[in-house]
Design a protein around this motif. Structure first.
Motif, PDB file in Angstrom:
ATOM      1  N   VAL A 152       1.113  -1.300  -0.236  1.00 53.26           N
ATOM      2  CA  VAL A 152       0.589  -0.158   0.156  1.00 53.26           C
ATOM      3  C   VAL A 152       0.937   1.353  -0.365  1.00 53.26           C
ATOM      4  N   ASP A 153       0.703   2.064  -0.741  1.00 48.98           N
ATOM      5  CA  ASP A 153       1.267   3.033  -0.925  1.00 48.98           C
ATOM      6  C   ASP A 153       0.338   4.578  -0.660  1.00 48.98           C
ATOM      7  N   LEU A 154       1.429   4.966   0.723  1.00 43.12           N
ATOM      8  CA  LEU A 154       0.179   6.218   0.566  1.00 43.12           C
ATOM      9  C   LEU A 154       1.165   7.735   0.459  1.00 43.12           C
ATOM     10  N   GLY A 155       1.929   7.339  -0.442  1.00 46.54           N
ATOM     11  CA  GLY A 155       2.532   9.254  -0.853  1.00 46.54           C
ATOM     12  C   GLY A 155       4.218   9.057   0.169  1.00 46.54           C
ATOM     13  N   ASN A 156       3.885   9.174   1.879  1.00 46.62           N
ATOM     14  CA  ASN A 156       4.267   9.532   2.714  1.00 46.62           C
ATOM     15  C   ASN A 156       5.109   8.410   3.583  1.00 46.62           C
ATOM     16  N   LEU A 157       4.356   7.398   3.267  1.00 49.89           N
ATOM     17  CA  LEU A 157       4.825   6.116   3.962  1.00 49.89           C
ATOM     18  C   LEU A 157       4.130   4.646   3.248  1.00 49.89           C
ATOM     19  N   TYR A 158       4.884   3.961   2.529  1.00 45.55           N
ATOM     20  CA  TYR A 158       4.768   2.629   2.556  1.00 45.55           C
ATOM     21  C   TYR A 158       4.840   1.160   2.804  1.00 45.55           C
ATOM     22  N   LEU A 159       4.138   0.703   2.427  1.00 47.53           N
ATOM     23  CA  LEU A 159       4.259  -0.467   3.007  1.00 47.53           C
ATOM     24  C   LEU A 159       4.088  -1.643   1.751  1.00 47.53           C
ATOM     25  N   ASP A 160       5.127  -2.303   2.175  1.00 45.99           N
ATOM     26  CA  ASP A 160       5.032  -3.493   1.569  1.00 45.99           C
ATOM     27  C   ASP A 160       5.031  -5.099   2.375  1.00 45.99           C
ATOM     28  N   THR A 191     -11.417   3.954   3.964  1.00 44.55           N
ATOM     29  CA  THR A 191     -10.087   2.740   2.712  1.00 44.55           C
ATOM     30  C   THR A 191     -10.884   1.775   3.194  1.00 44.55           C
ATOM     31  N   GLU A 192     -10.953   1.064   1.517  1.00 45.68           N
ATOM     32  CA  GLU A 192     -11.451  -0.313   1.722  1.00 45.68           C
ATOM     33  C   GLU A 192     -10.608  -1.383   2.664  1.00 45.68           C
ATOM     34  N   PHE A 193     -10.579  -2.143   3.523  1.00 44.59           N
ATOM     35  CA  PHE A 193      -9.925  -2.770   3.821  1.00 44.59           C
ATOM     36  C   PHE A 193      -9.268  -3.601   3.820  1.00 44.59           C
ATOM     37  N   GLU A 194      -9.315  -3.556   1.781  1.00 40.88           N
ATOM     38  CA  GLU A 194      -8.224  -4.984   1.285  1.00 40.88           C
ATOM     39  C   GLU A 194      -6.707  -3.909   0.940  1.00 40.88           C
ATOM     40  N   TYR A 195      -6.897  -2.224   2.181  1.00 42.72           N
ATOM     41  CA  TYR A 195      -6.092  -1.824   0.845  1.00 42.72           C
ATOM     42  C   TYR A 195      -5.574  -0.472   2.582  1.00 42.72           C
ATOM     43  N   ASN A 196      -6.021  -0.895   3.363  1.00 44.88           N
ATOM     44  CA  ASN A 196      -6.128  -0.336   4.889  1.00 44.88           C
ATOM     45  C   ASN A 196      -4.816  -0.718   5.380  1.00 44.88           C
ATOM     46  N   ILE A 197      -3.991   0.215   5.529  1.00 45.98           N
ATOM     47  CA  ILE A 197      -3.051  -0.537   6.366  1.00 45.98           C
ATOM     48  C   ILE A 197      -2.682  -0.629   8.011  1.00 45.98           C
ATOM     49  N   PRO A 198      -3.357  -0.204   8.615  1.00 50.95           N
ATOM     50  CA  PRO A 198      -3.613  -0.255   9.855  1.00 50.95           C
ATOM     51  C   PRO A 198      -4.542  -1.774  10.023  1.00 50.95           C
ATOM     52  N   VAL A 199      -5.637  -2.151   9.227  1.00 49.68           N
ATOM     53  CA  VAL A 199      -6.390  -3.467   8.997  1.00 49.68           C
ATOM     54  C   VAL A 199      -5.514  -4.546   8.511  1.00 49.68           C
ATOM     55  N   ILE A 200      -4.824  -3.989   6.939  1.00 50.12           N
ATOM     56  CA  ILE A 200      -3.586  -5.039   7.063  1.00 50.12           C
ATOM     57  C   ILE A 200      -2.628  -5.747   8.278  1.00 50.12           C
ATOM     58  N   LEU A 201      -2.093  -4.595   8.367  1.00 55.00           N
ATOM     59  CA  LEU A 201      -1.075  -5.129   9.933  1.00 55.00           C
ATOM     60  C   LEU A 201      -1.704  -6.152  10.976  1.00 55.00           C
ATOM     61  N   ALA A 202      -2.540  -5.340  11.370  1.00 52.33           N
ATOM     62  CA  ALA A 202      -4.092  -6.440  12.369  1.00 52.33           C
ATOM     63  C   ALA A 202      -4.328  -7.779  12.280  1.00 52.33           C
ATOM     64  N   LEU A 203      -4.191  -8.014  10.922  1.00 55.76           N
ATOM     65  CA  LEU A 203      -4.813  -8.411  10.567  1.00 55.76           C
ATOM     66  C   LEU A 203      -3.818 -10.332  10.446  1.00 55.76           C
ATOM     67  N   LEU A 204      -2.385  -9.690   9.908  1.00 52.60           N
ATOM     68  CA  LEU A 204      -1.313 -10.023   9.827  1.00 52.60           C
ATOM     69  C   LEU A 204      -1.294 -10.708  10.572  1.00 52.60           C
ATOM     70  N   GLY A 205      -1.173  -9.764  12.191  1.00 50.16           N
ATOM     71  CA  GLY A 205      -0.867 -10.031  13.433  1.00 50.16           C
ATOM     72  C   GLY A 205      -1.367 -11.070  13.809  1.00 50.16           C
ATOM     73  N   VAL A 206      -3.075 -11.005  13.706  1.00 44.39           N
ATOM     74  CA  VAL A 206      -3.763 -12.005  14.683  1.00 44.39           C
ATOM     75  C   VAL A 206      -3.653 -13.562  13.539  1.00 44.39           C
ATOM     76  N   TRP A 207      -3.310 -12.993  12.308  1.00 45.86           N
ATOM     77  CA  TRP A 207      -2.362 -14.899  11.298  1.00 45.86           C
ATOM     78  C   TRP A 207      -2.223 -15.362  11.988  1.00 45.86           C
ATOM     79  N   TYR A 208      -0.708 -14.083  12.731  1.00 44.67           N
ATOM     80  CA  TYR A 208       0.838 -15.550  13.244  1.00 44.67           C
ATOM     81  C   TYR A 208       0.283 -15.853  14.790  1.00 44.67           C
ATOM     82  N   ASN A 209      -0.824 -14.932  14.907  1.00 45.98           N
ATOM     83  CA  ASN A 209      -0.737 -15.204  16.874  1.00 45.98           C
ATOM     84  C   ASN A 209      -1.693 -16.590  16.688  1.00 45.98           C
TER      85      ASN A 209
END
Ligand code: F6P
Length: 543
Positions: A39-47, A302-320
């Motif tokens: 997700v690319d927000l210009g000032n902040l990019y999440l890979d 933002t739609e959750f598919e492109y929503n940085i905090p939501v994506i990070l949270a879901l990945l955390g749940v997936w692993y935990n």
């Protein structure tokens, strides 16, 4: 309970099928992977492509957000509903960075006018101190700021002033006293001059024993040097408790208010950030608020598919909850962000370290993970051994500013090369066979190869996110912190816990109060035999 839902069970089945998928194979199979999971927000990019996910994983994780009505919960927070259910409070740190001033109502009252009034008071005060209009008792300019607070009244201002060191007024310096250990006071008081020091006491309740004891010691030190009337010129307070502030001798004109709808660990955006604003100026403080607001708007709209905090949270749940990875690391490759993990520990672990759900039942799944971290490359030379070859898998967030404030020689390129290399190494690993080949190329004998090849191998398939900001400035710092706040919020919603109380810190505080008179005198209490003998031993040693 979330673990009984269809979405959760679907994820559990999906996990069983895909738990062994190798990320490096997923990259080989899909040349678009890095472009897809970003997700690319210009000032902040999440890979987030170096995670053990595929399209279905993300789809099923997003289904979880529907199950828990995440959209409605976000709207409830932003509209001032009392989502802190155990304390019956709204949760409105987002109102502090509401740059458009859209009204936000709590109990029928718009909170924005009060917030703006405090910001305007902060601005005047900061200007007066920074330009030497508000002077110390002997007429000197106040150039040393000492923030006295603990937990949320310390960690945010401490982390942010350190992160924004490049924006400090050149003639000013600042210190932080939080720990009750007398050495914390002594370390600071031995370095500063009472005539040029401004103490900022930060305590929401103004009853916290550490803060009040430290403030009392500093007050005595100042009065011994400059006399009682100097107190009002050298102490200001940030609190919700005006009565206690004025009892301390602080003119309530020099008290900066905040409100019960701002939780301690979410408070650096309020007057709790006064030390930040004093050091970097209110304009930069407001840029930090603007960055946080940009993240708030991204999160809310933002739609959750492109929503940085939501994506990070879901990945955390997936692993935990599915892989059983119970900790994660945050590794900023920026010296000035070295206290970020310490700050995030309170944000995440005080918010989501809970076992009772909002429906008043004990949860039957795991909640908040253990967070740790430190600045790269320093930590590569301490705990990274375990991250690469240990038996626990610990997902990481790498944070990388593209441009350094100090572009000296090749320092920054070397720093960034290391950050990127760690993510790649953790993912790709090195098989025993590859290790053997490498040893052969370096001229080792057959016996040496067979002896060393396993020690030199790396399992790989270890996940990480990479967050790139252009430069560590107030705006991107605001974005970064708000990103983690909302990530924590989303996880709290999924785990159905109240992320905004902290009752777990009470029991220890209570017991300390009962042990204190035993250490001080002849009082005796009822304890387990270990605690009782330790009290006895320490009293004997102190005689
Ligand atoms: O550690 C518990 C806690 O209540 C934190 O949430 C808070 O940030 C800290 O103590 C300090 O409290 P106060 O600002 O009231 O002194």
């Amino acid at each position: 309970m979330i673990n009984k839902t269809y979405a959760w069970k679907r994820l559990a089945a999906h996990y069983r099928w895909h738990k062994k998928d190798e990320m490096k194979d997923l990259f080989l199979r899909d040349s678009e992977r890095a472009q897809k999971y970003k997700v690319d927000l210009g000032n902040l990019y999440l890979d987030y492509s170096k995670n053990r996910i595929n399209d279905k994983t993300m789809k099923y994780l997003i289904n979880l957000t529907k199950e828990v009505k995440l959209k409605e919960k976000i709207d409830a927070m932003f509209s001032g509903q009392k989502i802190n259910t155990t304390e019956n409070r709204a949760v409105l740190h987002i109102a502090l960075r509401n740059r458009t001033n859209t009204p936000i109502y709590v109990d029928g009252k718009d909170v924005m006018p009060e917030i703006n009034a405090v910001f305007s008071k902060m601005k005047h005060f900061c200007d007066d101190v920074r330009y030497g209009k508000f002077k110390g008792a002997t007429g000197k300019k106040l150039t040393t700021i000492v923030n006295i607070g603990i937990g949320g009244s310390d960690l945010g201002p401490f982390m942010a002033t350190t992160a924004l060191k490049e924006y400090w007024a050149k003639d000013m310096k600042c210190y932080f006293i939080s720990n009750i250990d007398g050495s914390a006071c002594e370390d600071v008081l031995s370095e500063i001059d009472p005539e040029t020091t401004l103490f900022v006491i930060v305590s929401k309740t103004f009853t916290t024993i550490e803060t009040l004891t430290n403030a009392g010691t500093c007050r005595k030190w100042l009065v011994d040097a400059l006399g009682e009337p100097a107190v009002s010129k050298h102490f200001v307070a940030v609190s919700t408790n005006a009565a206690e502030v004025s009892k301390f001798g602080i003119n309530t004109d020099n008290m900066f208010e905040f409100w019960n709808f701002v939780g301690g660990r979410y408070s650096m955006w309020s007057a709790v950030g006064l030390s930040i604003a004093l050091m970097v100026g209110m304009e930069n403080f407001e840029r930090m608020l603007a960055g946080a607001n940009a993240m708030d708007m991204h999160f809310k709209n933002t739609e959750f598919e492109y929503n940085i905090p939501v994506i990070l949270a879901l990945l955390g749940v997936w692993y935990n909850n599915f892989f059983g990875f119970k900790s994660y690391g945050v590794i900023p490759y920026d010296q000035d962000l070295r206290f970020l993990p310490k700050y995030l520990q309170q944000l995440d672990m005080e918010s989501n370290g809970k076992s009772v759900a909002v429906n008043n039942k004990f949860v039957k799944y795991s909640t908040g993970a253990v967070l740790f971290g430190g600045a790269g490359t320093d930590v590569q030379h301490s705990f990274f051994q375990l991250l690469h070859q240990g038996t626990s898998i610990i997902p990481l967030d790498f944070i990388i500013p593209a441009i350094s404030h100090n572009e000296i020689g090749f320092h920054h390129e070397i720093l960034v090369a290391n950050a990127l290399a760690q993510g790649e190494a953790l993912m790709c690993g090195k098989t025993v066979h590859e290790a053997a080949e490498e040893l052969a190329k370096s001229g080792k004998t057959k016996a040496e190869i067979s002896q060393l090849k396993r020690y030199k191998s790396f399992a790989g398939n270890r996940p990480s996110n990479t967050i790139v900001i252009k430069k560590l400035d107030p705006y991107s710092l605001g974005m970064l912190i708000a990103m983690y706040e909302h990530k924590v919020f989303v996880q709290g919603v999924i785990w159905n816990i109240n992320s905004f109380d902290q009752m777990g810190v009470e029991l220890g505080k209570q017991m300390a109060l009962s042990i204190l008179p035993e250490l001080q005198g002849n009082a005796s209490g009822i304890h387990d035999s270990s605690t009782a003998s330790l009290i006895k031993l320490i009293k004997k040693m102190r005689k």
